[in-house]
Motif scaffolding. Sequence first.
Motif, PDB file in Angstrom:
ATOM      1  N   LYS A  99       8.403  -1.967   3.321  1.00 50.39           N
ATOM      2  CA  LYS A  99       7.819  -2.438   1.932  1.00 50.39           C
ATOM      3  C   LYS A  99       6.769  -1.670   1.810  1.00 50.39           C
ATOM      4  N   PHE A 100       6.317  -0.749   2.687  1.00 52.11           N
ATOM      5  CA  PHE A 100       5.118   0.113   2.288  1.00 52.11           C
ATOM      6  C   PHE A 100       5.335   1.537   2.325  1.00 52.11           C
ATOM      7  N   CYS A 101       6.580   1.723   2.167  1.00 52.46           N
ATOM      8  CA  CYS A 101       7.079   3.324   2.278  1.00 52.46           C
ATOM      9  C   CYS A 101       7.147   3.700   0.856  1.00 52.46           C
ATOM     10  N   CYS A 102       6.231   4.631   0.572  1.00 49.50           N
ATOM     11  CA  CYS A 102       6.255   5.340  -0.807  1.00 49.50           C
ATOM     12  C   CYS A 102       5.831   7.066  -0.383  1.00 49.50           C
TER      13      CYS A 102
ATOM     14  N   LYS B 229      14.607   7.786   6.101  1.00 49.64           N
ATOM     15  CA  LYS B 229      15.174   8.622   5.278  1.00 49.64           C
ATOM     16  C   LYS B 229      15.951   7.797   4.091  1.00 49.64           C
ATOM     17  N   GLN B 230      16.415   6.661   4.610  1.00 50.73           N
ATOM     18  CA  GLN B 230      17.369   5.700   3.538  1.00 50.73           C
ATOM     19  C   GLN B 230      16.414   4.525   2.895  1.00 50.73           C
ATOM     20  N   ILE B 231      15.350   4.633   2.949  1.00 47.28           N
ATOM     21  CA  ILE B 231      14.329   3.423   2.465  1.00 47.28           C
ATOM     22  C   ILE B 231      13.886   4.010   1.048  1.00 47.28           C
ATOM     23  N   ALA B 232      14.306   3.397  -0.140  1.00 50.14           N
ATOM     24  CA  ALA B 232      13.786   3.506  -1.344  1.00 50.14           C
ATOM     25  C   ALA B 232      12.035   3.689  -1.393  1.00 50.14           C
ATOM     26  N   ASN B 233      11.950   4.760  -2.129  1.00 47.82           N
ATOM     27  CA  ASN B 233      10.263   4.975  -1.890  1.00 47.82           C
ATOM     28  C   ASN B 233       9.751   4.218  -3.295  1.00 47.82           C
ATOM     29  N   GLY B 234       8.574   3.708  -2.820  1.00 43.66           N
ATOM     30  CA  GLY B 234       7.910   3.112  -3.876  1.00 43.66           C
ATOM     31  C   GLY B 234       7.186   1.725  -3.881  1.00 43.66           C
ATOM     32  N   LEU B 235       6.320   1.210  -4.395  1.00 40.15           N
ATOM     33  CA  LEU B 235       5.605  -0.127  -4.274  1.00 40.15           C
ATOM     34  C   LEU B 235       5.215  -0.627  -5.830  1.00 40.15           C
ATOM     35  N   PRO B 236       5.177  -2.041  -5.683  1.00 38.28           N
ATOM     36  CA  PRO B 236       4.670  -2.319  -7.281  1.00 38.28           C
ATOM     37  C   PRO B 236       3.255  -2.092  -7.215  1.00 38.28           C
ATOM     38  N   GLY B 237       2.762  -2.325  -8.488  1.00 39.00           N
ATOM     39  CA  GLY B 237       1.236  -2.061  -8.638  1.00 39.00           C
ATOM     40  C   GLY B 237       0.771  -2.222  -9.961  1.00 39.00           C
ATOM     41  N   LEU B 238       1.622  -2.167 -10.896  1.00 32.92           N
ATOM     42  CA  LEU B 238       1.147  -2.437 -12.513  1.00 32.92           C
ATOM     43  C   LEU B 238       0.113  -3.452 -12.657  1.00 32.92           C
ATOM     44  N   GLU B 239       0.399  -4.806 -11.941  1.00 32.03           N
ATOM     45  CA  GLU B 239      -0.526  -5.803 -12.367  1.00 32.03           C
ATOM     46  C   GLU B 239      -1.770  -6.008 -11.552  1.00 32.03           C
ATOM     47  N   LEU B 240      -1.739  -5.314 -10.395  1.00 32.15           N
ATOM     48  CA  LEU B 240      -2.885  -5.313  -9.361  1.00 32.15           C
ATOM     49  C   LEU B 240      -3.881  -4.204  -9.572  1.00 32.15           C
ATOM     50  N   ARG B 241      -3.239  -3.107 -10.178  1.00 32.45           N
ATOM     51  CA  ARG B 241      -4.174  -1.657 -10.162  1.00 32.45           C
ATOM     52  C   ARG B 241      -5.779  -2.091 -10.522  1.00 32.45           C
ATOM     53  N   LEU B 242      -5.698  -2.772 -11.762  1.00 33.55           N
ATOM     54  CA  LEU B 242      -7.036  -2.911 -12.323  1.00 33.55           C
ATOM     55  C   LEU B 242      -7.807  -3.917 -11.734  1.00 33.55           C
TER      56      LEU B 242
ATOM     57  N   THR C 227       2.143 -13.162  -9.010  1.00 37.32           N
ATOM     58  CA  THR C 227       2.155 -11.962  -9.683  1.00 37.32           C
ATOM     59  C   THR C 227       3.261 -12.278 -10.534  1.00 37.32           C
ATOM     60  N   HIS C 228       3.631 -11.247 -11.515  1.00 40.53           N
ATOM     61  CA  HIS C 228       4.727 -11.668 -12.417  1.00 40.53           C
ATOM     62  C   HIS C 228       5.838 -10.283 -12.496  1.00 40.53           C
ATOM     63  N   ASP C 229       5.858  -9.379 -11.638  1.00 41.38           N
ATOM     64  CA  ASP C 229       6.974  -8.561 -11.359  1.00 41.38           C
ATOM     65  C   ASP C 229       7.738  -9.060 -10.743  1.00 41.38           C
ATOM     66  N   LEU C 230       9.006  -8.311 -10.555  1.00 43.93           N
ATOM     67  CA  LEU C 230      10.162  -9.028  -9.838  1.00 43.93           C
ATOM     68  C   LEU C 230      10.452  -8.387  -8.425  1.00 43.93           C
ATOM     69  N   THR C 231       9.537  -7.638  -7.888  1.00 43.86           N
ATOM     70  CA  THR C 231       9.892  -7.004  -6.704  1.00 43.86           C
ATOM     71  C   THR C 231      10.027  -8.070  -5.628  1.00 43.86           C
ATOM     72  N   GLY C 232       9.416  -9.245  -5.536  1.00 46.79           N
ATOM     73  CA  GLY C 232       9.573 -10.293  -4.513  1.00 46.79           C
ATOM     74  C   GLY C 232       8.538 -10.402  -3.315  1.00 46.79           C
ATOM     75  N   TYR C 233       7.961  -9.311  -3.430  1.00 48.32           N
ATOM     76  CA  TYR C 233       6.701  -9.155  -2.424  1.00 48.32           C
ATOM     77  C   TYR C 233       5.697  -8.378  -3.318  1.00 48.32           C
ATOM     78  N   THR C 234       4.378  -8.513  -2.687  1.00 47.69           N
ATOM     79  CA  THR C 234       3.256  -7.786  -3.009  1.00 47.69           C
ATOM     80  C   THR C 234       2.476  -7.245  -1.772  1.00 47.69           C
ATOM     81  N   PRO C 235       2.306  -5.889  -1.901  1.00 42.63           N
ATOM     82  CA  PRO C 235       1.769  -5.250  -0.399  1.00 42.63           C
ATOM     83  C   PRO C 235       0.258  -5.896  -0.348  1.00 42.63           C
ATOM     84  N   PHE C 236      -0.119  -6.672  -1.340  1.00 44.80           N
ATOM     85  CA  PHE C 236      -1.590  -7.115  -1.130  1.00 44.80           C
ATOM     86  C   PHE C 236      -1.448  -8.570  -0.968  1.00 44.80           C
TER      87      PHE C 236
END
Length: 488
Positions: free
Chosen positions: A286-289, A338-351, A414-423
């Motif tokens: 979940k934290f691979c980016c 190497k097979q794990i998609a890179n990236g995390l959600p962050g649009l909502e919690l950035r600010l 939170t309102h994104d569709l990731t299904g988890y938040t790193p925070f």
Amino acid sequence: MSEFDLTIRNGTVVTDSEQATGDIGVKDGVIAAMAESLAPGARDIDASGKLVLPGGIDGHCHIEQLSSFGILNADDFYSATVSAAHGGTTTVVPFAAQHRGQSVTQVVAAYRALAEEKAIIDYHFHIIVTDPTPEVLENELPPLIAEGFRTLKIFMTYDLMRIDDYQLLQVLEVAREHGALIVAHAENNDMIRWASERLIDQGHTAPKFHAISHPRLAEAEAVHRAIVLARFIDVPILIFHVTTREAMEEIRRAQDAGLKVYGETCPQYLFLTAEDLDRPDTQGAKFCCSPPPRDKSDQEAMWQGLADNTFQVFNSDHAPYRYDETGKLSAGPNPTFKQIANGLPGLELRLPLLFSEGVVKGRIDASRFVALTSTNMARLYGLYPGKGTLAEGSDADIAIWDPEAETKVTDETTHDLTGYTPFEGWTVTGWPKTVISRGRVIVDNGVLDAERGSGRLAKRELADLAKPLGRLEPEMDAARNFGVQMLR
Ligand code: DUC
Ligand code: ZN
Ligand code: ZN
């Protein structure tokens, strides 16, 4: 009939350079007046005790983007922009991502159509260039740049996305000639490849090895090289998602030498470390980016860079993948790193995260917060002054913050569709309670009121720093020794 459609009263109005208590009057989606006291509007919002800030601009986020492995982000333009709006962001600049063999013109049209149908806030695009053919460089990019697509993203790593140094010089040349800003993912591909192959050969496949496979020197080297190449062609460059002290120092050195080199960092590099990739089972996925989160001392370096203007912008790099077979676990329940998609959600919690940990804890003041999250993005991308500030004539894109509200972060809220938040489980102080996009109150106390597709392609003018410098004249420019002298 009242003079204004909306009046925001008695708030502390904050721009990147000033703070004052007063009223804002909005008419036809635009800020029509700002004064100590204005006549009532058709709708009045009392902002006493609140901070009235320009809406955030997220200048680096991946929305409905197809990865080079063929995996789609968890969010589409609706869910991503709903999530962004709840967190105080009123403009997003995601990517129109060219994959090899594709026409950039068609790619831009396709992403525009997705946003037009679904986005609830305004947007524009960076163009990712992975295949700089003569057709793309000579015939496709120039008219797109002239139309307003004034940022070109290049990757120095990822086998299917990267361009080599020669190709990068070609893209830099187009940017110079036609007036575009290059934004760069700077990591040394071969160092990552070398490290990854050895780790995998030795059976070190767990998510935590993702961080080890992206050596910190791989970032510093590529940042240095990107800066040298941009200096050679004599164009400005923005280095995306800086994570290490060494990479930050490369940027600072270039800035000290007078070069137009800009830097960005992101929430994951302030608030997460490589240890998060070592969570039990494969939860570390979940934290691979990329680049990966580093360590506590790098977090401190990132804070310094935000405070001392080595970094001009703070974006989310929102790139959400679900923790299931559609995303992080698309290669099965026990993927190699190497097979794990890179990236995390962050649009909502950035600010909210930056406000809470930065402004409330005294690391940056509210004006610096505005500069990093909105104004500087607008200036660099040519969105200013329509976006990124509170001034008469600017779009009424406004976030009214309760600086004392305490919010517990959970995936459910939170309102994104990731299904988890790193925070998950964090408590943040300060939240944008009312969010306004071109005069429309789109979020009020957590309640959304916005139509799918009501966002628009933002107006983008030619940013000063992206003014075309003209065709390179090799002999003449060589005689002038390319570089900093020409920008002074
Ligand atoms: N790395 C990228 O280069 N893009 C999206 C997210 C990530 O982790
Ligand atoms: Zn990147
Ligand atoms: Zn990115």
